[in-house]
Motif scaffolding. Structure first.
Motif, mmCIF file in Angstrom:
data_model
loop_
_atom_site.group_PDB
_atom_site.id
_atom_site.type_symbol
_atom_site.label_atom_id
_atom_site.label_comp_id
_atom_site.label_asym_id
_atom_site.label_seq_id
_atom_site.Cartn_x
_atom_site.Cartn_y
_atom_site.Cartn_z
ATOM 1 N N ARG A 32 -12.289 32.962 -0.678
ATOM 2 C CA ARG A 32 -12.010 33.485 0.669
ATOM 3 C C ARG A 32 -13.116 34.477 1.028
ATOM 4 O O ARG A 32 -12.890 35.677 1.103
ATOM 5 C CB ARG A 32 -10.626 34.111 0.708
ATOM 6 C CG ARG A 32 -9.549 33.086 0.373
ATOM 7 C CD ARG A 32 -8.146 33.632 0.452
ATOM 8 N NE ARG A 32 -7.178 32.702 -0.117
ATOM 9 C CZ ARG A 32 -6.689 31.636 0.504
ATOM 10 N NH1 ARG A 32 -7.093 31.347 1.712
ATOM 11 N NH2 ARG A 32 -5.808 30.852 -0.081
ATOM 12 N N ARG A 35 -14.280 33.091 7.160
ATOM 13 C CA ARG A 35 -13.036 32.980 7.927
ATOM 14 C C ARG A 35 -12.147 31.817 7.508
ATOM 15 O O ARG A 35 -11.078 31.628 8.072
ATOM 16 C CB ARG A 35 -13.361 32.863 9.412
ATOM 17 C CG ARG A 35 -13.884 34.178 9.958
ATOM 18 C CD ARG A 35 -14.172 34.109 11.421
ATOM 19 N NE ARG A 35 -12.992 33.694 12.162
ATOM 20 C CZ ARG A 35 -13.018 33.258 13.400
ATOM 21 N NH1 ARG A 35 -14.168 33.154 14.023
ATOM 22 N NH2 ARG A 35 -11.924 32.913 14.013
ATOM 23 N N ARG A 36 -12.571 31.031 6.568
ATOM 24 C CA ARG A 36 -11.715 29.972 6.032
ATOM 25 C C ARG A 36 -11.810 30.002 4.517
ATOM 26 O O ARG A 36 -12.767 30.513 3.956
ATOM 27 C CB ARG A 36 -12.101 28.607 6.591
ATOM 28 C CG ARG A 36 -13.485 28.149 6.204
ATOM 29 C CD ARG A 36 -13.769 26.797 6.850
ATOM 30 N NE ARG A 36 -15.154 26.456 6.781
ATOM 31 C CZ ARG A 36 -16.069 26.797 7.677
ATOM 32 N NH1 ARG A 36 -15.724 27.514 8.719
ATOM 33 N NH2 ARG A 36 -17.314 26.440 7.534
ATOM 34 N N GLN A 38 -12.301 28.155 0.939
ATOM 35 C CA GLN A 38 -13.072 27.004 0.478
ATOM 36 C C GLN A 38 -12.871 26.801 -1.013
ATOM 37 O O GLN A 38 -12.704 27.757 -1.764
ATOM 38 C CB GLN A 38 -14.557 27.208 0.752
ATOM 39 C CG GLN A 38 -14.864 27.339 2.228
ATOM 40 C CD GLN A 38 -16.319 27.597 2.459
ATOM 41 O OE1 GLN A 38 -16.858 28.596 2.016
ATOM 42 N NE2 GLN A 38 -16.964 26.683 3.148
ATOM 43 N N ASN A 101 -11.785 22.690 2.703
ATOM 44 C CA ASN A 101 -11.681 23.843 3.600
ATOM 45 C C ASN A 101 -10.233 24.007 4.019
ATOM 46 O O ASN A 101 -9.570 23.037 4.370
ATOM 47 C CB ASN A 101 -12.514 23.624 4.867
ATOM 48 C CG ASN A 101 -13.994 23.744 4.621
ATOM 49 O OD1 ASN A 101 -14.473 24.771 4.189
ATOM 50 N ND2 ASN A 101 -14.720 22.675 4.903
ATOM 51 N N GLU A 102 -9.762 25.230 3.989
ATOM 52 C CA GLU A 102 -8.447 25.553 4.521
ATOM 53 C C GLU A 102 -8.688 26.512 5.682
ATOM 54 O O GLU A 102 -9.157 27.632 5.494
ATOM 55 C CB GLU A 102 -7.565 26.223 3.466
ATOM 56 C CG GLU A 102 -6.203 26.587 3.992
ATOM 57 C CD GLU A 102 -5.351 27.293 2.944
ATOM 58 O OE1 GLU A 102 -4.155 27.021 2.900
ATOM 59 O OE2 GLU A 102 -5.895 28.121 2.173
ATOM 60 N N TYR A 103 -8.411 26.019 6.872
ATOM 61 C CA TYR A 103 -8.654 26.826 8.066
ATOM 62 C C TYR A 103 -7.510 27.804 8.255
ATOM 63 O O TYR A 103 -6.363 27.404 8.350
ATOM 64 C CB TYR A 103 -8.871 25.921 9.279
ATOM 65 C CG TYR A 103 -10.138 25.123 9.108
ATOM 66 C CD1 TYR A 103 -11.369 25.679 9.435
ATOM 67 C CD2 TYR A 103 -10.113 23.852 8.552
ATOM 68 C CE1 TYR A 103 -12.551 24.983 9.233
ATOM 69 C CE2 TYR A 103 -11.285 23.145 8.351
ATOM 70 C CZ TYR A 103 -12.497 23.711 8.696
ATOM 71 O OH TYR A 103 -13.662 23.020 8.490
ATOM 72 N N LEU A 104 -7.844 29.071 8.283
ATOM 73 C CA LEU A 104 -6.871 30.145 8.351
ATOM 74 C C LEU A 104 -6.817 30.730 9.756
ATOM 75 O O LEU A 104 -7.836 30.875 10.419
ATOM 76 C CB LEU A 104 -7.242 31.238 7.351
ATOM 77 C CG LEU A 104 -7.465 30.771 5.917
ATOM 78 C CD1 LEU A 104 -8.106 31.863 5.085
ATOM 79 C CD2 LEU A 104 -6.155 30.323 5.307
ATOM 80 N N SER A 107 -9.413 30.310 12.765
ATOM 81 C CA SER A 107 -10.728 29.788 12.381
ATOM 82 C C SER A 107 -10.801 28.294 12.696
ATOM 83 O O SER A 107 -9.796 27.621 12.866
ATOM 84 C CB SER A 107 -11.006 30.039 10.907
ATOM 85 O OG SER A 107 -10.105 29.316 10.106
#
Length: 127
Positions: A32, A35-36, A38, A101-104, A107
């Motif tokens: 982290r 902004r996302r 990974q 990728n986990e978009y939080l 983002s």
């Protein structure tokens, strides 16, 4: 656009659950730093304008810094299925990285150009 291929239902719901288990289960290694979140499998490299050495290791970085989780940790059917599309059939065009990728929060994917280090072929799987 030329070269774009879109595959609907590339994986089943059960296979999606298997991928998520790898990403969020034992061994999960979410970074982290931007902004996302990974998670890298294989080569660690991400083109960013931000000064984040962990995302941009160099040849002088330790081997651990240059490599994420093993590609072998992915579901055994995933990479062969990607290869079956014929996208990595040229010599030297192996799959060297899988980036999750986990978009939080708010983002998203900003306008960008992939670094030539990524190679001529990029495959995206959205869950």
């Amino acid at each position: 656009p030329a070269g774009l291929r879109y595959c609907t239902n590339f994986i089943t719901r059960e296979e999606e659950s298997e991928v998520l288990q790898v990403l969020d289960g034992p061994g999960a290694a979410w970074m982290r730093k931007i902004r996302r979140a990974q998670q890298f499998f294989g080569m660690v490299y991400y083109q960013t304008s931000q000064a984040v050495p962990e995302l941009q290791p160099t040849t002088s970085s330790s081997k651990e810094a240059q490599e994420g989780r093993s590609l072998n940790e992915l579901p055994e059917w995933l990479l062969p299925r990607v290869r079956s599309l014929g996208l990595f059939s040229q010599p030297g065009q192996g799959i060297n990285q899988v980036l999750a990728n986990e978009y939080l929060e708010d983002s998203g994917i900003g306008s960008h150009v992939e670094d030539p280090a990524a190679g001529p072929t990029i495959v995206t799987l959205s869950l």
